[in-house]
Write an enzyme that holds these catalytic residues in place. Sequence first.
Site, short mmCIF file in Angstrom:
data_model
loop_
_atom_site.label_atom_id
_atom_site.label_comp_id
_atom_site.label_asym_id
_atom_site.label_seq_id
_atom_site.Cartn_x
_atom_site.Cartn_y
_atom_site.Cartn_z
N LYS A 19 0.82 -1.21 0.00
CA LYS A 19 0.00 0.00 0.00
C LYS A 19 0.85 1.26 0.00
O LYS A 19 0.62 2.18 -0.80
CB LYS A 19 -0.91 -0.01 1.23
CG LYS A 19 -1.60 1.32 1.53
CD LYS A 19 -2.40 1.23 2.81
CE LYS A 19 -1.54 1.14 4.03
NZ LYS A 19 -0.82 2.39 4.33
N THR A 20 1.83 1.33 0.89
CA THR A 20 2.65 2.54 0.99
C THR A 20 3.42 2.79 -0.30
O THR A 20 3.54 3.93 -0.75
CB THR A 20 3.62 2.42 2.18
OG1 THR A 20 2.86 2.15 3.37
CG2 THR A 20 4.40 3.70 2.37
N ASP A 74 -4.31 8.46 2.82
CA ASP A 74 -3.84 7.17 3.33
C ASP A 74 -4.75 6.71 4.47
O ASP A 74 -5.33 7.53 5.19
CB ASP A 74 -2.40 7.34 3.83
CG ASP A 74 -1.73 6.01 4.12
OD1 ASP A 74 -2.26 4.97 3.68
OD2 ASP A 74 -0.68 6.01 4.78
N GLN A 122 -9.40 -3.71 7.80
CA GLN A 122 -8.50 -3.29 8.89
C GLN A 122 -9.00 -2.03 9.59
O GLN A 122 -8.21 -1.32 10.20
CB GLN A 122 -7.09 -3.06 8.35
CG GLN A 122 -6.42 -4.32 7.82
CD GLN A 122 -4.96 -4.11 7.49
OE1 GLN A 122 -4.11 -3.95 8.36
NE2 GLN A 122 -4.65 -4.09 6.20
#
Length: 867
Positions: free
Chosen positions: A71-72, A259, A341
Amino acid sequence: MSNPFDDIPFDDAHGAAPAPKPAGGGSGIAARAMGARQQPDYLTGLNPEQRRAVETTEGPVLVLAGAGTGKTRVLTTRIAHILAQGLAWPSQVLAVTFTNKAAREMKARIGLLVGGAVEGMPWLGTFHSIGVKMLRRHAEMAGLKSDFTILDTDDQIRLLKQLIQAEGLDDKRWPARQFAMMIDGWKNKGFGPADIPEGDARAFANGKGRELYTAYQNRLKTLNACDFGDLLCHPIRVLKANPDVLAEYQQKFRYILVDEYQDTNTAQYLWLRLLAQRRVSAPTSPLRGGRRSEQSEADPGGGDIGADTPTRLDTVSPTSPQGGGGNAAPPNICCVGDDDQSIYGWRGADVDNILRFEKDFPGATVVKLERNYRSTAHILGAASHLIGHNEGRLGKTLFTDAADPDDPKVNVHAAWDSEEEARAVGETIERHQRDGNNLNDMAILVRASFQMREFEDRFVTLGLNYRVIGGPRFYERMEVRDAMAYFRVVCQPADDLAFERIVNTPKRGLGDASVRLVHDYARRKGMPMLAAAAEIVATEEMKPKPRAALRGVVENFARWQERLDNTPHAELAETILEESGYTAMWQADRSAEAPGRLENLKELIRSMEEFESMRAFLEHVSLVMDAEQNEDMDAVSIMTLHAAKGLEFDTVFLPGWEEGLFPHQRALDEGGRSGLEEERRLAYVGLTRAKRNCHIWFVSNRRIHGLWQSTIPSRFLDELPTDHVDVAEPPTSYGGHGGYGQSRFDRADTFSTRRESPGWRRAQANQTEATRGNWGSRSGIAVERIGYGETDSGFGAGKGSVKGRVIEGELIAKSVADEPSAFAVGDRVFHLKFGNGNITAIEGNKLTIAFDKAGEKKVLDGFVEMV
């Protein structure tokens, strides 16, 4: 005085984007130099899904990024791609994170991708840091000055306490800390004083919640201050009340990236929705200073904040007419997150924000990142099957290209109680360590912080390094240190540091002046502060009210000290906390931390039971506290599941999978089905922290709220797939070591060690086969326990046994000496633990001694000396 924001470009040539790089290059010197420069290939190594997420730059994009799917990297590469392709200036990119650390790391990684440091990205930061920039620009529109101050939590609580007292209310009945949490919850939803539901408003201060909230906001304006909630709520109000300002920002931010979108609350969602509704202004409309247009009734930029926010926003299309004029343009907003999450609902996060993304932004591109680069196929299979039981999710299935049939499955273990659980986990860690694995690559993830205490104590016993992440170690927690201070003063009245810590905790009206008076008198007389306090309360040195409070403290400690030698120490500890008012203080506290602090206090009392006395327990804790946390050392990490999000470890231990603990009963009671689904997401997060080994534990008996309770396994265990799970079978029947492995101390030859202390060398010199066989198990399970005296007991053999006896829970070794004892009946002796006493009977090398304080005990003659 210069404007601190003069260096931040706002207009960027009236909003014009930089010209895209020419495809064919040019013949000029500058063009040739640009072409000669080595450009980093930032797209290399991306999988097809990641590349699609990076290169889909136009329109709304939702990147559903599962755990360990990169993801990052996708987020930073996307920003680098936008900048490298000349789609926007750095100051035209709004990139929002949740922590300053994440923002710094993102900026550094973007710099590496585009071949240098990224300059001019003032709009990359956290929600609050960007909100404060906006608010300083437009402070007057929010009724503030641009040099406003931001209150921390202590200042906020002090201000609220003043307002509560000004209303003539009892601030103990209506704590300021509780009201501060209520206000924070309202601001997380974007509610001003006029917007909070009537039921919430009447839930505090006899129905005065709304009036106090209004008075608080007015007081903040008078002080030219705001709290953290205002850093978003004020900008939202400014943007909605001033369409020309909103249009400037909408034109300004060509690309918005967010994010951890699943963790946004309602206020953050509102703020992002407003900014994402980008308009393309007509050529004749100036960017700044344009006239304010009329707003339609459906315009989300109008009206006050609050008032059924989700319903109102759901009816508004992001392409509806907006102030500032011009035609609607698809918002270039990219949100990266994982609905599986979302675990912070308790602090305002709303998983619905990510679930309704496609409804909020019609025509959005959804990219699912399901290729996992972290965990084994068994761990991913177990996690995916478990989270599949949730109904409120968008749906994705993690997989790995690196599946190995030899990878271990997820292991599920059962233990009798939490002590056995901690012992077995410690043994497994030691086994992994012997196999060449680092302790830094292992973690224990608990559902509740009180679970940590058993593991910390066990690791100190084993000599295993550990560190607690996301909070202090158990014995360093505020409530535990307060309780320990009470116990220290009872056991050692001269402990002035402990006395000073708790003399006014809970509040008794003994302020700094009173404590200073006692302190100075004690130093002048050369006596402990408690003794000085006893003398002072007999005089007129102190005013009547604090003197009465101090007299109560002195009398309490005198009473507790009298009971120290004739009351079970765990019972006395509980009495001390109750009679001092310390337990009641936390019971009256309405903060979110209070239940956890009470659980820790109960765990503290429970942990004392295994020690001979309160003094022995305090000595043990001093040794635990002496183990410093060194970030550079190789150590096992202990943390809560919430603190583990975003981390990864080769080996993960997940203890406490029992109903009521995980899923937590409070989450079920307060959240119902949504609470259960958030708990299941928390279990999913725990499983996906593991890269190779994952061990789940549950016990049959656990001390909960101070009472032993039989527990049942968590429902989550039955939701795991059998294909990816192994149930750990004990190698031996219960009664040996429970089948969970032995400590290295349990296995070792009694005297086979490399220790070089004088006592140990003496023991080695005197060892015999008899003494070798007399060594008991550390856990106590393997020891044959014989009944008390001449009566039978359920522990083992009864009358006439020669193996040893248990008296008051202590194993008494059998006599093994052939030579007569050097002592005689009637001798006066001293024992290091039990003190002075007289010998009443002798059996070989075993003495029966009537101790002055501890009563009659049986001990070996090697542990006493003649007085």
